[in-house]
Design a protein around this motif. Structure first.
Motif, PDB file in Angstrom:
ATOM      1  N   GLY A 151      15.725  -5.476  -1.287  1.00  0.00           N
ATOM      2  CA  GLY A 151      14.910  -4.262  -1.384  1.00  0.00           C
ATOM      3  C   GLY A 151      15.668  -3.120  -2.035  1.00  0.00           C
ATOM      4  O   GLY A 151      15.143  -2.423  -2.905  1.00  0.00           O
ATOM      5  N   VAL A 152      16.918  -2.919  -1.615  1.00  0.00           N
ATOM      6  CA  VAL A 152      17.737  -1.862  -2.214  1.00  0.00           C
ATOM      7  C   VAL A 152      17.993  -2.149  -3.690  1.00  0.00           C
ATOM      8  O   VAL A 152      17.886  -1.254  -4.548  1.00  0.00           O
ATOM      9  N   CYS A 153      18.317  -3.405  -4.013  1.00  0.00           N
ATOM     10  CA  CYS A 153      18.584  -3.748  -5.412  1.00  0.00           C
ATOM     11  C   CYS A 153      17.341  -3.591  -6.276  1.00  0.00           C
ATOM     12  O   CYS A 153      17.436  -3.180  -7.446  1.00  0.00           O
ATOM     13  N   SER A 154      16.180  -3.914  -5.735  1.00  0.00           N
ATOM     14  CA  SER A 154      14.952  -3.727  -6.512  1.00  0.00           C
ATOM     15  C   SER A 154      14.743  -2.253  -6.822  1.00  0.00           C
ATOM     16  O   SER A 154      14.338  -1.882  -7.929  1.00  0.00           O
ATOM     17  N   TYR A 155      15.028  -1.385  -5.851  1.00  0.00           N
ATOM     18  CA  TYR A 155      14.921   0.059  -6.093  1.00  0.00           C
ATOM     19  C   TYR A 155      15.878   0.492  -7.206  1.00  0.00           C
ATOM     20  O   TYR A 155      15.494   1.232  -8.125  1.00  0.00           O
ATOM     21  N   LEU A 156      17.108   0.019  -7.147  1.00  0.00           N
ATOM     22  CA  LEU A 156      18.099   0.411  -8.144  1.00  0.00           C
ATOM     23  C   LEU A 156      17.750  -0.105  -9.536  1.00  0.00           C
ATOM     24  O   LEU A 156      17.973   0.578 -10.543  1.00  0.00           O
ATOM     25  N   LYS A 173       8.046   4.031  -5.195  1.00  0.00           N
ATOM     26  CA  LYS A 173       6.819   3.382  -4.721  1.00  0.00           C
ATOM     27  C   LYS A 173       7.115   1.980  -4.195  1.00  0.00           C
ATOM     28  O   LYS A 173       6.645   1.598  -3.111  1.00  0.00           O
ATOM     29  N   ALA A 174       7.906   1.221  -4.958  1.00  0.00           N
ATOM     30  CA  ALA A 174       8.271  -0.126  -4.509  1.00  0.00           C
ATOM     31  C   ALA A 174       9.053  -0.067  -3.209  1.00  0.00           C
ATOM     32  O   ALA A 174       8.809  -0.854  -2.276  1.00  0.00           O
ATOM     33  N   PHE A 175       9.982   0.864  -3.124  1.00  0.00           N
ATOM     34  CA  PHE A 175      10.833   0.961  -1.940  1.00  0.00           C
ATOM     35  C   PHE A 175      10.014   1.328  -0.706  1.00  0.00           C
ATOM     36  O   PHE A 175      10.152   0.713   0.352  1.00  0.00           O
ATOM     37  N   VAL A 176       9.131   2.322  -0.842  1.00  0.00           N
ATOM     38  CA  VAL A 176       8.349   2.780   0.310  1.00  0.00           C
ATOM     39  C   VAL A 176       7.358   1.716   0.753  1.00  0.00           C
ATOM     40  O   VAL A 176       7.227   1.427   1.953  1.00  0.00           O
ATOM     41  N   ALA A 230       6.161 -10.325   5.097  1.00  0.00           N
ATOM     42  CA  ALA A 230       6.002 -11.202   3.934  1.00  0.00           C
ATOM     43  C   ALA A 230       5.072 -10.602   2.885  1.00  0.00           C
ATOM     44  O   ALA A 230       5.345 -10.682   1.685  1.00  0.00           O
ATOM     45  N   VAL A 231       3.958  -9.988   3.309  1.00  0.00           N
ATOM     46  CA  VAL A 231       3.023  -9.438   2.318  1.00  0.00           C
ATOM     47  C   VAL A 231       3.641  -8.247   1.586  1.00  0.00           C
ATOM     48  O   VAL A 231       3.317  -7.985   0.416  1.00  0.00           O
ATOM     49  N   GLY A 232       4.544  -7.517   2.258  1.00  0.00           N
ATOM     50  CA  GLY A 232       5.208  -6.413   1.578  1.00  0.00           C
ATOM     51  C   GLY A 232       6.147  -6.896   0.496  1.00  0.00           C
ATOM     52  O   GLY A 232       6.075  -6.459  -0.657  1.00  0.00           O
ATOM     53  N   LYS A 233       7.041  -7.806   0.840  1.00  0.00           N
ATOM     54  CA  LYS A 233       8.015  -8.297  -0.142  1.00  0.00           C
ATOM     55  C   LYS A 233       7.349  -9.121  -1.239  1.00  0.00           C
ATOM     56  O   LYS A 233       7.767  -9.071  -2.400  1.00  0.00           O
ATOM     57  N   SER A 234       6.336  -9.899  -0.901  1.00  0.00           N
ATOM     58  CA  SER A 234       5.713 -10.794  -1.873  1.00  0.00           C
ATOM     59  C   SER A 234       4.513 -10.177  -2.565  1.00  0.00           C
ATOM     60  O   SER A 234       3.779 -10.879  -3.269  1.00  0.00           O
ATOM     61  N   ALA A 235       4.268  -8.880  -2.352  1.00  0.00           N
ATOM     62  CA  ALA A 235       3.218  -8.142  -3.064  1.00  0.00           C
ATOM     63  C   ALA A 235       1.854  -8.805  -2.908  1.00  0.00           C
ATOM     64  O   ALA A 235       1.150  -9.080  -3.873  1.00  0.00           O
ATOM     65  N   GLN A 236       1.482  -9.051  -1.652  1.00  0.00           N
ATOM     66  CA  GLN A 236       0.160  -9.588  -1.352  1.00  0.00           C
ATOM     67  C   GLN A 236      -0.669  -8.511  -0.661  1.00  0.00           C
ATOM     68  O   GLN A 236      -0.138  -7.526  -0.144  1.00  0.00           O
ATOM     69  N   LEU A 237      -1.983  -8.693  -0.683  1.00  0.00           N
ATOM     70  CA  LEU A 237      -2.865  -7.723  -0.035  1.00  0.00           C
ATOM     71  C   LEU A 237      -2.436  -7.493   1.405  1.00  0.00           C
ATOM     72  O   LEU A 237      -2.133  -8.450   2.115  1.00  0.00           O
ATOM     73  N   PRO A 238      -2.391  -6.239   1.854  1.00  0.00           N
ATOM     74  CA  PRO A 238      -2.790  -5.002   1.159  1.00  0.00           C
ATOM     75  C   PRO A 238      -1.613  -4.231   0.567  1.00  0.00           C
ATOM     76  O   PRO A 238      -1.773  -3.067   0.237  1.00  0.00           O
ATOM     77  N   LEU A 239      -0.445  -4.850   0.427  1.00  0.00           N
ATOM     78  CA  LEU A 239       0.759  -4.145  -0.043  1.00  0.00           C
ATOM     79  C   LEU A 239       1.194  -4.641  -1.414  1.00  0.00           C
ATOM     80  O   LEU A 239       2.372  -4.789  -1.694  1.00  0.00           O
ATOM     81  N   SER A 241       0.259  -3.246  -4.547  1.00  0.00           N
ATOM     82  CA  SER A 241       0.104  -2.366  -5.704  1.00  0.00           C
ATOM     83  C   SER A 241       1.433  -1.839  -6.252  1.00  0.00           C
ATOM     84  O   SER A 241       1.445  -1.202  -7.304  1.00  0.00           O
ATOM     85  N   TRP A 242       2.548  -2.105  -5.570  1.00  0.00           N
ATOM     86  CA  TRP A 242       3.837  -1.652  -6.104  1.00  0.00           C
ATOM     87  C   TRP A 242       4.323  -2.513  -7.271  1.00  0.00           C
ATOM     88  O   TRP A 242       5.069  -2.035  -8.135  1.00  0.00           O
ATOM     89  N   LEU A 243       3.888  -3.772  -7.312  1.00  0.00           N
ATOM     90  CA  LEU A 243       4.515  -4.703  -8.260  1.00  0.00           C
ATOM     91  C   LEU A 243       4.189  -4.402  -9.725  1.00  0.00           C
ATOM     92  O   LEU A 243       5.099  -4.452 -10.570  1.00  0.00           O
ATOM     93  N   PRO A 244       2.943  -4.091 -10.113  1.00  0.00           N
ATOM     94  CA  PRO A 244       2.711  -3.769 -11.530  1.00  0.00           C
ATOM     95  C   PRO A 244       3.548  -2.589 -12.012  1.00  0.00           C
ATOM     96  O   PRO A 244       4.041  -2.589 -13.147  1.00  0.00           O
TER      97      PRO A 244
END
Length: 617
Positions: A151-156, A173-176, A230-239, A241-244
């Motif tokens: 998560g930290v590395c994705s933010y950076l 947005k991705a981090f939050v 899992a839905v947060g990290k894997s960008a599944q509904l409802p979390l 919208s950060w991935l695009p």
């Protein structure tokens, strides 16, 4: 022997990060690239050696643990820095290190000339090390360390070009959004430890199966909280919208996030803790439902995107949806099989997209491209192979075998969910080849600058081969010892019928894209003139309005509350303490008269008071 080598798999990329972070200022660009790429290549070589030992002499129970040291000991909580090897973690480690190595190699040329060269490779090394820690951890606390590390590395990395405000916004947005899921996961770990007394993954799962009844509230609550993570990290509904927006980072970063790390973490978490989901049928059903809905919504959004990288981003959300669908129906091996093939063709698509964007002077809009297949032949062949695998083109692509296995196993559990997956296959084939036909065929709209060099071309060639032949390496039998239960598989006749229907969806979607964008583009133009079609396309283009919804429900109210509380009510107590301290100070300074006899009297009075207090019973 495999256990002795195992800790080196995550340790080598971590060592590369430390060298680049601490000593990289003394290295030139060639040395920086050697450390960055070499550390991950060495990790891949060690992973191959571990695989050879594991396959040649399987350990008892097809699993082994390598303990490095005890991390901490707090009453019943005694987690270790220890790594667990079984068929699941072995496949994940090989994919992460192998694909990660190719992305690092590609980055040498792609990032050449960037002023943050050392910082880029340091972050990339740390990203791979965190992901390897996550998938090899033998306890949930160490897994959580790797989870937060990615998560930290994705933010950076998403905000790598931080001078642009929109990049920083995408990183935040991705981090939050992923933190929302991370909090759910953390609460789930507290629940599991409180009721099962351990965070060691295998003992915890055995204890859950022994002590918890299927369908009782404890496994349902625990599985639901893990699903939230899992839905947060894997960008599944409802979390999701950060991935695009995460496309703000460099293209190789997008390839690493989407293909081998980060978004597959949620898939791994559910697969690793699958006995908890088996004990919680409503939550396992929710996993399948989330996957089915997500794959359709994301595929629809991919249909109307103009930015090449955003098309691929929405396709990642959709393909992870297929993996969730497989996990939800108990097709655990099918989900991991699709993870493997998806890593090959999605990394290929992002890397070839990066080559196109670089050749087109950093243009992302596919409708400003066209006719590139002659000018960029290697990139074209790679992108075509990746798109065909994404579209599950029958027999000759890796994606066909893994996606059709998911659909076959889904049919055996729920024909309704199968229908969702089959419709998604039509949409996937259409938007995949929409990109192919618009970017590489038709009339050139801009002049391409150049074809990629060897450092960018070699990973593309290797991934092209894997996107074609990777499906022949089916890991289902190899993964069998990992699962306690599995989904029923249809009879051979049904499987052949379902494969035929899958082939129809793939070829049919490609044909429709050909008609719409090459043969009869005026038909599509007529369709878009209808107001309803235009509104639907705009709605899908903006991700089904999730950003607007979350802005109305959470972001704007939070900003309004911040404006109201601009003076921060919580500071009032601190301000009072400060004022009291100043008032006491003003009174105490009056005792500083400069007269020695008063000081001596004060010391004597204090001594008498202290002796009196000491003499009290």
């Amino acid at each position: 022997m495999s256990a002795a080598l195992l800790p080196w798999v995550p340790a080598l990329p971590l060592a590369g990060f430390l060298v680049l972070a601490l000593l990289g200022g003394r290295l030139d660009r060639r040395a920086i690239a050697a450390v960055g790429v070499g550390s991950v290549a060495a990790s891949f070589a060690v992973a191959l050696a571990v695989a050879a030992y594991f396959l040649g002499s399987p350990p008892p129970g097809h699993a082994t643990t390598a303990t490095v040291w005890r991390w901490m000991a707090i009453e019943g909580l005694q987690p270790a820095i220890a790594f667990y090897l079984d068929p699941l973690s072995l496949i994940m480690a090989l994919v992460v290190t192998g694909v990660g190595m190719l992305i690092h190699l590609y980055s040498i040329e792609f990032m050449d000339g960037d002023e943050g060269y050392r910082r880029y490779f340091a972050y990339l090394n740390l990203f791979v090390a965190a992901m390897l820690t996550l998938i090899l951890a033998d306890n949930l606390l160490l897994l959580y360390l790797g989870w937060e590390g990615v998560g930290v590395c994705s933010y950076l990395l998403i905000g790598y070009w931080y001078a642009e405000p929109e990049n920083g916004s995408a990183a935040r947005k991705a981090f939050v959004m992923t933190r929302v899921g991370d909090v759910a996961l953390l609460v789930g770990l507290f629940l599991l430890f409180a009721h099962l007394g351990t965070l060691q993954i295998q003992p915890l799962l055995r204890a859950a199966e022994a002590e918890w009844a299927s369908g009782s509230w404890l496994p349902i609550a625990a599985a639901a909280l893990l699903l939230g993570g899992a839905v947060g990290k894997s960008a599944q509904l409802p979390l999701q919208s950060w991935l695009p927006d995460a496309m703000a980072g460099p293209t190789p970063v997008s390839a690493l996030i989407h293909a081998a790390t980060m978004v597959t973490a949620g898939v791994y978490l559910i697969a690793r803790t699958h006995p908890l989901f088996v004990l919680a049928p409503p939550v396992q059903g929710a996993v399948a439902g989330v996957g089915a809905v997500t794959l359709l919504l994301a595929a629809a959004s991919a249909l109307v995107q103009r930015d090449l990288k955003r098309i691929l981003a929405y396709s990642t959300i959709s393909q992870i949806g297929y993996m969730f669908l497989a996990l939800g129906v108990g097709a655990w091996s099918a989900a991991i099989f699709h993870f493997m093939t998806h890593a090959f063709f999605k990394a290929l698509l992002f890397l070839t997209a990066g080559s196109v964007i670089a050749a087109m002077h950093h243009e992302h809009d596919i409708f400003r491209m066209g006719g590139l297949w002659r000018r960029l032949p290697v990139t074209f062949i790679g992108f075509l192979a990746g798109a065909a695998a994404l579209a599950a083109f029958p027999v000759v692509t890796a994606g066909f075998f893994s996606k059709d296995l998911i659909l076959a196993d889904t049919w055996a559990v729920s024909p309704a969910l199968w229908l969702a997956g089959w419709l998604g296959a039509w949409l996937t084939a259409f938007y995949s080849f929409r990109a192919v036909f618009v970017v590489f065929f038709g009339t050139p709209r801009m002049e391409a600058a150049y074809e990629s060099g060897a450092a960018m071309g070699l990973p593309v060639v290797l991934l092209t081969v894997l996107a074609i032949i990777g499906g022949w390496v089916e890991p289902v039998a190899f993964l069998a010892p990992v699962w306690t239960t599995s989904a029923p598989h249809p009879d051979p006749t049904t499987v052949r019928i379902l494969m035929g229907l899958g082939g129809i969806a793939s070829i049919g979607g490609i044909f429709l894209a050909y008609v719409a964008y090459l043969q009869r583009p005026e038909l599509l133009a007529r369709l878009t003139r209808f107001p309803a079609a235009g509104r639907a396309a705009d709605f899908w283009f903006h991700g089904w309005g999730f950003d607007r919804l979350y802005g109305a429900l959470f972001v704007r109210p939070l900003y309004a509350l911040a404006r109201i509380n601009r003076d921060d009510v919580a500071d009032r107590g601190v301000d009072g303490l400060v004022a009291g301290t100043w008032a006491l100070h003003e009174r105490l300074i009056r005792t500083q008269t400069g007269q020695l006899r008063w000081y001596a009297a004060g010391v004597a009075a204090g001594l008498v008071a202290a002796l009196a207090i000491a003499g009290l019973p």
